[in-house]
Scaffold this active site. Structure first.
Site, short mmCIF file in Angstrom:
data_model
loop_
_atom_site.label_atom_id
_atom_site.label_comp_id
_atom_site.label_asym_id
_atom_site.label_seq_id
_atom_site.Cartn_x
_atom_site.Cartn_y
_atom_site.Cartn_z
N TYR A 49 4.51 19.40 -30.78
CA TYR A 49 4.82 20.60 -30.00
C TYR A 49 3.56 21.24 -29.40
O TYR A 49 3.57 22.43 -29.12
CB TYR A 49 5.55 21.62 -30.87
CG TYR A 49 7.04 21.34 -31.04
CD1 TYR A 49 7.91 21.38 -29.95
CD2 TYR A 49 7.58 21.07 -32.29
CE1 TYR A 49 9.27 21.15 -30.09
CE2 TYR A 49 8.95 20.84 -32.46
CZ TYR A 49 9.78 20.88 -31.35
OH TYR A 49 11.14 20.67 -31.50
N ASN A 112 18.18 25.64 -33.54
CA ASN A 112 19.11 25.25 -32.48
C ASN A 112 19.50 23.77 -32.51
O ASN A 112 19.82 23.18 -31.48
CB ASN A 112 18.59 25.70 -31.11
CG ASN A 112 17.28 25.06 -30.75
OD1 ASN A 112 16.74 24.25 -31.51
ND2 ASN A 112 16.75 25.39 -29.60
N HIS A 115 16.57 18.61 -30.62
CA HIS A 115 15.51 18.52 -29.62
C HIS A 115 15.84 17.36 -28.69
O HIS A 115 16.35 16.34 -29.14
CB HIS A 115 14.16 18.23 -30.28
CG HIS A 115 13.10 17.81 -29.29
ND1 HIS A 115 12.31 18.71 -28.63
CD2 HIS A 115 12.75 16.58 -28.81
CE1 HIS A 115 11.52 18.05 -27.78
NE2 HIS A 115 11.77 16.76 -27.89
N GLU A 126 7.07 10.97 -26.39
CA GLU A 126 7.76 11.38 -27.62
C GLU A 126 8.37 10.19 -28.36
O GLU A 126 8.36 10.16 -29.59
CB GLU A 126 8.82 12.44 -27.28
CG GLU A 126 8.18 13.73 -26.78
CD GLU A 126 9.20 14.82 -26.45
OE1 GLU A 126 10.42 14.57 -26.53
OE2 GLU A 126 8.75 15.94 -26.10
P1 IDP Z 1 13.94 23.15 -25.66
O1 IDP Z 1 14.04 22.69 -27.10
O2 IDP Z 1 15.28 23.61 -25.14
O3 IDP Z 1 13.26 22.15 -24.79
P2 IDP Z 1 11.47 24.71 -25.58
O4 IDP Z 1 11.21 25.83 -24.65
O5 IDP Z 1 10.76 23.40 -25.32
O6 IDP Z 1 13.07 24.49 -25.66
O7 IDP Z 1 11.10 25.22 -27.05
C1 IDP Z 1 10.98 24.32 -28.12
C2 IDP Z 1 11.67 24.90 -29.32
O8 IDP Z 1 11.00 26.08 -29.75
C3 IDP Z 1 13.12 25.36 -29.09
O9 IDP Z 1 14.07 24.31 -29.17
C4 IDP Z 1 13.31 26.37 -30.20
O10 IDP Z 1 13.56 25.70 -31.45
C5 IDP Z 1 11.94 27.01 -30.25
N1 IDP Z 1 11.91 28.22 -29.42
C6 IDP Z 1 11.86 28.29 -28.07
N2 IDP Z 1 11.85 29.55 -27.62
C7 IDP Z 1 11.90 30.31 -28.73
C8 IDP Z 1 11.89 31.73 -28.93
O11 IDP Z 1 11.87 32.53 -28.00
N3 IDP Z 1 11.94 32.14 -30.24
C9 IDP Z 1 11.98 31.27 -31.30
N4 IDP Z 1 11.98 29.93 -31.13
C10 IDP Z 1 11.94 29.46 -29.88
MG MG Z 2 11.29 21.45 -24.85
#
Ligand code: IDP
Ligand code: MG
Length: 138
Positions: A49, A112, A115, A126
């Site tokens: 990350y 969530n 990934h 990746e």
């Molecule tokens: P993505 O997984 O939809 O590509 P990214 O922006 O790449 O989203 O962020 C990576 C991961 O970081 C997210 O899946 C989530 O688990 C975490 N994340 C992203 N934004 C936030 C936030 O605002 N608060 C807490 N965790 C976040």
């Molecule tokens: Mg992402």
């Protein structure tokens, strides 16, 4: 055919719903061509990350991703990257579309469930981060 990297995150592994997630992946026409269960180290999560290292949520993201085992997978389909992003749903499950994995299973914006690589270039990096070519069978 294209490949993408999927991770079934700790919140889903802990709830024992990896099979339910895999069903949604397969129903969307994606083929799981490699899969393994691992427990990421902090060093691995930080490197994986790295693009987020200046974000406020970086430390909590690394803590979460190392809190329990995950399932890492290589998915294959035509337009696998975009196809998987579409069925994953938005990062924040509160705004994810009905029927997506995150709308169905995610607990919060951080917990969530899945990934998925965000571009074909990310997918190449990746996939090779977690898998060697001899572990992938088309
Ligand atoms: P993505 O997984 O939809 O590509 P990214 O922006 O790449 O989203 O962020 C990576 C991961 O970081 C997210 O899946 C989530 O688990 C975490 N994340 C992203 N934004 C936030 C936030 O605002 N608060 C807490 N965790 C976040
Ligand atoms: Mg992402």
């Amino acid at each position: 055919m294209e490949r993408t990297l999927s991770i079934i995150k700790p919140d889903a592994v802990e709830r024992n719903i990896t099979g339910k997630v895999n069903s949604m992946i397969e129903d969307a026409g994606l083929r799981i061509i490699a899969q393994k269960r691992i427990h990421m180290t902090a060093a691995q999560a930080e490197e994986f990350y790295a693009e987020h290292k200046d974000k406020a949520f970086f430390t909590s993201l690394v803590d979460f991703m190392t809190s329990a085992p995950v399932v890492v997978q290589v998915l294959e389909a035509e337009d696998a990257v975009a196809r998987y992003r579409k069925i994953m749903g938005a990062t924040n499950p509160a705004v994810a579309e009905e029927g997506t994995i995150r709308k169905t299973f995610a607990l919060s914006i951080d917990k969530n469930t899945v990934h998925g690589s965000d571009s074909p270039e990310s997918a190449k990096r990746e996939v090779s981060f977690f898998f060697s070519e001899i572990e992938i069978f088309e």
